[in-house]
Motif scaffolding. Structure first.
Motif, short mmCIF file in Angstrom:
data_model
loop_
_atom_site.label_atom_id
_atom_site.label_comp_id
_atom_site.label_asym_id
_atom_site.label_seq_id
_atom_site.Cartn_x
_atom_site.Cartn_y
_atom_site.Cartn_z
N VAL A 135 -15.61 -34.95 -13.31
CA VAL A 135 -16.07 -33.44 -13.12
C VAL A 135 -15.67 -32.74 -11.87
O VAL A 135 -15.00 -31.53 -12.09
CB VAL A 135 -17.54 -33.19 -13.50
N ALA A 136 -15.74 -33.18 -10.82
CA ALA A 136 -15.16 -32.48 -9.70
C ALA A 136 -13.67 -32.32 -9.84
O ALA A 136 -13.32 -30.94 -9.39
CB ALA A 136 -15.49 -33.54 -8.47
N VAL A 137 -12.87 -33.14 -10.31
CA VAL A 137 -11.56 -33.12 -10.21
C VAL A 137 -11.26 -31.81 -11.22
O VAL A 137 -10.61 -30.91 -10.97
CB VAL A 137 -10.77 -34.16 -10.66
N SER A 138 -12.02 -31.80 -12.43
CA SER A 138 -11.41 -30.74 -13.36
C SER A 138 -12.06 -29.31 -12.97
O SER A 138 -11.51 -28.44 -13.27
CB SER A 138 -12.38 -31.25 -14.72
N LEU A 139 -13.30 -29.35 -12.30
CA LEU A 139 -13.82 -28.05 -12.17
C LEU A 139 -13.01 -27.46 -10.89
O LEU A 139 -13.10 -26.34 -10.55
CB LEU A 139 -15.46 -28.15 -11.39
N LYS A 140 -12.17 -28.28 -10.12
CA LYS A 140 -11.50 -27.73 -9.21
C LYS A 140 -10.42 -26.93 -9.71
O LYS A 140 -9.84 -25.88 -9.25
CB LYS A 140 -10.67 -28.72 -8.24
N ARG A 141 -9.94 -27.26 -10.99
CA ARG A 141 -8.79 -26.38 -11.51
C ARG A 141 -9.37 -25.31 -12.55
O ARG A 141 -8.65 -24.60 -13.40
CB ARG A 141 -7.96 -27.36 -12.62
N ALA A 142 -10.62 -24.99 -12.48
CA ALA A 142 -11.56 -24.50 -13.52
C ALA A 142 -11.20 -22.93 -13.33
O ALA A 142 -11.11 -22.33 -12.15
CB ALA A 142 -13.09 -24.77 -13.47
N ALA A 143 -11.32 -22.11 -14.32
CA ALA A 143 -11.27 -20.89 -14.42
C ALA A 143 -12.58 -20.30 -13.71
O ALA A 143 -13.55 -21.06 -13.49
CB ALA A 143 -11.24 -20.07 -15.68
N ASN A 144 -12.19 -19.22 -12.75
CA ASN A 144 -13.43 -18.70 -12.06
C ASN A 144 -14.18 -17.89 -12.81
O ASN A 144 -14.17 -16.73 -12.58
CB ASN A 144 -12.86 -18.18 -10.83
N ASN A 145 -15.21 -18.31 -13.39
CA ASN A 145 -16.26 -17.23 -14.05
C ASN A 145 -17.65 -17.71 -13.64
O ASN A 145 -17.66 -18.69 -13.40
CB ASN A 145 -16.05 -17.18 -15.56
N PRO A 146 -18.72 -17.12 -14.07
CA PRO A 146 -20.03 -17.37 -13.41
C PRO A 146 -20.35 -18.63 -14.01
O PRO A 146 -21.08 -19.35 -13.24
CB PRO A 146 -20.89 -16.42 -14.09
N THR A 147 -20.13 -19.00 -15.19
CA THR A 147 -20.79 -20.26 -15.83
C THR A 147 -19.98 -21.58 -15.28
O THR A 147 -20.53 -22.54 -14.80
CB THR A 147 -19.94 -20.32 -17.54
N SER A 148 -18.61 -21.32 -14.86
CA SER A 148 -18.25 -22.63 -14.20
C SER A 148 -18.47 -22.63 -12.71
O SER A 148 -18.50 -23.61 -12.16
CB SER A 148 -16.40 -22.53 -14.18
N ARG A 149 -18.75 -21.38 -12.13
CA ARG A 149 -19.35 -21.66 -10.80
C ARG A 149 -20.61 -22.10 -10.76
O ARG A 149 -21.14 -22.96 -9.89
CB ARG A 149 -19.28 -20.25 -10.10
N GLY A 150 -21.43 -21.67 -11.70
CA GLY A 150 -22.79 -22.37 -11.87
C GLY A 150 -22.66 -23.73 -12.19
O GLY A 150 -23.45 -24.48 -11.51
N MET A 151 -21.64 -24.20 -12.88
CA MET A 151 -21.87 -25.61 -13.22
C MET A 151 -21.26 -26.32 -11.91
O MET A 151 -21.43 -27.70 -11.85
CB MET A 151 -20.70 -26.11 -14.32
N ARG A 152 -20.61 -25.71 -10.98
CA ARG A 152 -20.24 -26.50 -9.79
C ARG A 152 -21.66 -26.76 -8.99
O ARG A 152 -21.81 -27.86 -8.48
CB ARG A 152 -19.31 -25.69 -8.78
N PHE A 153 -22.66 -25.71 -9.00
CA PHE A 153 -23.83 -25.88 -8.45
C PHE A 153 -24.56 -26.98 -9.05
O PHE A 153 -25.21 -27.81 -8.25
CB PHE A 153 -24.49 -24.68 -7.99
N ALA A 154 -24.71 -26.93 -10.39
CA ALA A 154 -25.65 -28.08 -10.98
C ALA A 154 -24.97 -29.39 -10.86
O ALA A 154 -25.92 -30.08 -10.30
CB ALA A 154 -25.35 -27.61 -12.54
N VAL A 155 -23.67 -29.60 -10.73
CA VAL A 155 -23.22 -30.84 -10.34
C VAL A 155 -23.42 -31.41 -9.12
O VAL A 155 -23.84 -32.64 -8.82
CB VAL A 155 -21.73 -31.09 -10.70
N LEU A 156 -23.60 -30.36 -8.07
CA LEU A 156 -23.74 -30.75 -6.75
C LEU A 156 -25.15 -31.26 -6.82
O LEU A 156 -25.62 -31.99 -6.00
CB LEU A 156 -23.54 -29.53 -5.80
N ALA A 157 -26.11 -30.61 -7.34
CA ALA A 157 -27.57 -30.68 -7.31
C ALA A 157 -27.71 -32.12 -8.05
O ALA A 157 -28.57 -32.88 -7.63
CB ALA A 157 -28.38 -29.54 -8.23
#
Ligand code: HEM
Ligand SMILES: [Fe+2]
Ligand SMILES: [Fe+2]
Lengths: 427, 165
Positions: A135-157
Motif C-alpha cells: 500500500v505504501a508503494v501505491s499511495l506514493k503514486r496516489a492522487a492527492n485528495n482528502p481520502t488518499s491523504r487520510g488513507m496514508r494516516f490510517a496505514v501509518l496508524a
C-alpha cells in the motif's frame, strides 16, 4: 503526487482481490459470537483475561480488519487512482497470512498456548508487512485528495498498532511480562481503534457519504484537517502517556473524543440534508453507527469525570461493545451492502453486455434479506452493551449477534452465487 | 503567461469567496449537481408509485444526461485529447462509462414503461453508484486537468460547452 497521479484511471482489480476478504469477514463475527456463548458471563471478569483478548481480535483483526483491507484493495485504484501492483498475488498473500494469523492468535489466547501465539506473531507480522509495503508503494503514486491523504494516516496508524501488538504478543509468547504492559496496551488499542479504524472510516466517508445519498460534501476544512489532526493528537497523547504526564493525557484524549464527535455530528447533519430522499439500509446503518459513536464518546467523557465509572470492570466492555459493535461494525456492514452488489454488477456487465440481461443491484442482493439482517444487528448492539451490567444478557445478545453475522455471511454468499451463475451464461 | 494564469485559476477556485472566474470544473460539476437532483426526484416518485410523474421527471433526467454527455463527448473530450495527445487515456474510460450508463438508462426506461417498481429502483440504485463514482473521477481529476492544460482557452471551451444543444 503530481497531477498526473490519478491518470491511470485503472479499472477495478479482479473480483476476488477484494471478495476473498469480504466473504470471509463475517465468519469471524460468527466465531466471536461463539466465543461469547462459550465463555458466558465469566468473560466480564476482567478485560485482561485471555478470552476477552480473543474476542477483541476476532472482531478487530478478523471481521473489521479483513473487511477494511478488502475495501482498501478495491478503493485505492478507484478513489486514489493508485492500484496496488500485482494486486491478485499481494491480496492472496496477505489473505493467506492474516486469516490463519487471526485464528492462531485467538486460539492461542483461548487455549493459553505460547506456541500458537508465537506462530500467530509470525503470520500476522509478515501479513501486515506485506500489506503495508504494497500500500505504501501505491499511495506514493496516489492522487492527492482528502481520502488518499487520510488513507496514508490510517496505514501509518496500522503500522504503529501492529508493532505494539507484536510487542504485547511476545509477552504471551515468551512470558517475560513487560513492566509497562498496561501503558503499551493503551497505546496499541488507541492507535488500532482510533487511528487505523477511526481515521479510515472518516476518510472513506468523505467519498461515500455524499456519493450514496447525494448529501452536500463535508466542509473543506474538516475533510482536510481531521485525519492529520487526529494523527497529531494521537502522537501527543502517546507522548504524554509514555512520559507519565498524568494531567495532559486526558486533555489530549478529550480533544480526540471531541474531534470524533464533531465528525459524527457533521455526518448526521449532512445526511439530513441529503437530496436523495429514498432511505436505504446503508443510510440506516450509518446513522445507527454515528449514534453509537456519539454515545460511546459521551460515556468515555463521563468516565473521565466520574472515577467510579472508570474503575468498574464492566466499563471497558461497555465502551468496546459500543465502539466496535455499535459504531464500526454498523458502518462496515452498511458499506458491504453497497460495495458488494455494485462490484458484482460491475464485473458482470463487462462480461455480459450484449449477451444476457444483467441483474440489477437489488436482484443481486435483495432488500428484504438486508433489512432482516439489519434489524437483528440493531437489536444485538444494545443487548451487548447492557450485558456488562446484567451478565446473563450475554446469552441472548451473543445469540442474536451470531445469527446476524451468519445472515450477513449468507447474504454475501447469495450475492456471489448470483455472480457465478450469471458468469456461466458466458461460457 | 498561460501557466501563470492556470495556477491562479486553480487557487481562486479553492477559495470559496473568490469565484469570479468560471472554470470548466465549476461549470460541469454544477451540471452534475443538476442531473443528480433530477435523478433523485424520479427515484423518489417511483418509490411512491407515482408513475405518471415518474415518467415525466425521468424523461427530464434522461434529457439532462444526454446533454451533459454531449458536452463532454463533443466538446471537452476531443479538445482535451487534442491538447494532450492522449486519446486512449482517461477520456476513453469516461466514454466507456457513459456507454455503461446508457445501458442502465434503457433498462430504467423499460421499467417505467412496465411500471415495475422493483426493477426501476434496482436499476436506479446501480446507476447512482456508477454515476457518482464516474462524476467523482471527473470532478476530482479530469476537469482539473482540463482546466490546467487548456489554460487561457478554458473560457472559450466553456462558451462552446454552453452552445451544445
Ligand atoms: C499484529 C496484530 C496484532 C497483535 C499481534 C495484537 C496483539 C495484542 C495483544 C497481545 C493484546 C493484549 C495485551 C495484554 O494483555 O498485555 C492486545 C490488546 C488489544 N488489541 Fe491487539 N493486536 C493486534 C492488532 C490489533 C488491532 C488491528 C486492533 C484494533 C483495530 C487491536 C485492538 C486491541 C484492543 C482493543 C486490545 C485491548 C483488549 C482488552 O483490553 O481486552 N489489536 N493486542
Ligand atoms: Fe462524464
Ligand atoms: Fe460529467
Amino acid at each position: 503526487m503530481t497531477p498526473q497521479a490519478g491518470l491511470s484511471f485503472e479499472q477495478a482489480p479482479p473480483i476476488l482481490v477484494p471478495f476473498r476478504f469480504f466473504l470471509s469477514a463475517p465468519v469471524f463475527g460468527v466465531l466471536a459470537a461463539l466465543t461469547l456463548l462459550w465463555q458466558g458471563p465469566a468473560l466480564f471478569d476482567s478485560r485482561w483475561m485471555p478470552p476477552a483478548l480473543a474476542l477483541t481480535h476476532l472482531m478487530t483483526l478478523g471481521f473489521l480488519g479483513l473487511a477494511m483491507l478488502g475495501a482498501m484493495f478495491q478503493m485505492l485504484p478507484v478513489v486514489a487512482g493508485a492500484p496496488i501492483s500485482r494486486a491478485n498475488s499481494v491480496s492472496l498473500g496477505v489473505f493467506g497470512l492474516l486469516v490463519p494469523g487471526v485464528l492462531t492468535l485467538a486460539s492461542g489466547f483461548l487455549l493459553v498456548s505460547p506456541e500458537l501465539i508465537r506462530l500467530a506473531m509470525g503470520l500476522l507480522g509478515s501479513g501486515f508487512t506485506l500489506f503495508i509495503l504494497a500500500v505504501a508503494v501505491s499511495l506514493k503514486r496516489a492522487a492527492n485528495n482528502p481520502t488518499s491523504r487520510g488513507m496514508r494516516f490510517a496505514v501509518l496508524a496500522l503500522t504503529v498498532t501492529a508493532t505494539f501488538g507484536l510487542v504485547l504478543a511476545s509477552n504471551y509468547g515468551w512470558g517475560w511480562w513487560i513492566a509497562n504492559r498496561i501503558q503499551i496496551t493503551s497505546i496499541h488499542l488507541a492507535w488500532g481503534l482510533l487511528g487505523w479504524v477511526g481515521v479510515l472510516v472518516v476518510s472513506v466517508s468523505y467519498q461515500v457519504v455524499p456519493m450514496f445519498q447525494l448529501t452536500p460534501a463535508y466542509p473543506k476544512p474538516l475533510s482536510a484537517w481531521l485525519p492529520p489532526g487526529l494523527f497529531v493528537l494521537l502522537l501527543l497523547w502517546t507522548a504524554f502517556t509514555l512520559g507519565n504526564m498524568e494531567a495532559l493525557v486526558p486533555v489530549a484524549g478529550g480533544a480526540i473524543a471531541l474531534a470524533f464527535a464533531l465528525y459524527a455530528g457533521v455526518t448526521l447533519r449532512l445526511q439530513t440534508q441529503r437530496r436523495r430522499k429514498i432511505s436505504d439500509v446503508t443510510l440506516l446503518f450509518w446513522r445507527y453507527g454515528m449514534a453509537a459513536l456519539l454515545l460511546v464518546l459521551t460515556l468515555w467523557l463521563a468516565g473521565q469525570a466520574v472515577p467510579q465509572l472508570d474503575n468498574w470492570p464492566g466499563y471497558p466492555f461497555l465502551l468496546g461493545m459500543l465502539f466496535i459493535g455499535g459504531f464500526v461494525v454498523s458502518v462496515v456492514n452498511g458499506m458491504l451492502y453497497k460495495i458488494l452488489p455494485f462490484l458484482i454488477w460491475f464485473h458482470l456487465q463487462s462480461r455480459l453486455t450484449g449477451i444476457a440481461k444483467i441483474p440489477n443491484m437489488k436482484e443481486i442482493l435483495p432488500e428484504k434479506a438486508m433489512r432482516r439482517q439489519m434489524r437483528l444487528h440493531f437489536a444485538a448492539v444494545p443487548l451487548l452493551a447492557l450485558a456488562p451490567l446484567m451478565p446473563p444478557l450475554i446469552y441472548p445478545a451473543a445469540l442474536i449477534f451470531g445469527v446476524s453475522m451468519l445472515l450477513l455471511e449468507t447474504n454475501l454468499i447469495f450475492a456471489f452465487g448470483v455472480y457465478r451463475r450469471n458468469l456461466k451464461l458466458v461460457s | 503567461m498561460a501557466i501563470y494564469k492556470n495556477v491562479r485559476q486553480l487557487h481562486e477556485e479553492e477559495r470559496p469567496s473568490g469565484k469570479f472566474m468560471e472554470t470548466i470544473s465549476e461549470y460541469l460539476s454544477s451540471d452534475h449537481h443538476r442531473c443528480d437532483d433530477l435523478f433523485a426526484l424520479a427515484e423518489e416518485l417511483a418509490g411512491d408509485g407515482k408513475w405518471e410523474r415518474t415518467a415525466t421527471e425521468f424523461g427530464a433526467f434522461l434529457e439532462s444526461m444526454r446533454h451533459h454527455f454531449a458536452m463532454e463527448e463533443e466538446v471537452l473530450f476531443p479538445t482535451f485529447e487534442e491538447r494532450t495527445g492522449m486519446s486512449m487515456g482517461p477520456t476513453q474510460i469516461m466514454r466507456m462509462e457513459h456507454q455503461q450508463m446508457r445501458g442502465l438508462f434503457d433498462a430504467m426506461a423499460q421499467a417505467v414503461e412496465k411500471r415495475d417498481q422493483d426493477d426501476f429502483l434496482g436499476q436506479a440504485e446501480t446507476l447512482l453508484v456508477l454515476m457518482q463514482q464516474h462524476n467523482l473521477k471527473e470532478e476530482q481529476i479530469l476537469y482539473h486537468m482540463a482546466d490546467q492544460v487548456l489554460g487561457g482557452e478554458a473560457r472559450d471551451v466553456i462558451a462552446r460547452l454552453r452552445a451544445v444543444a
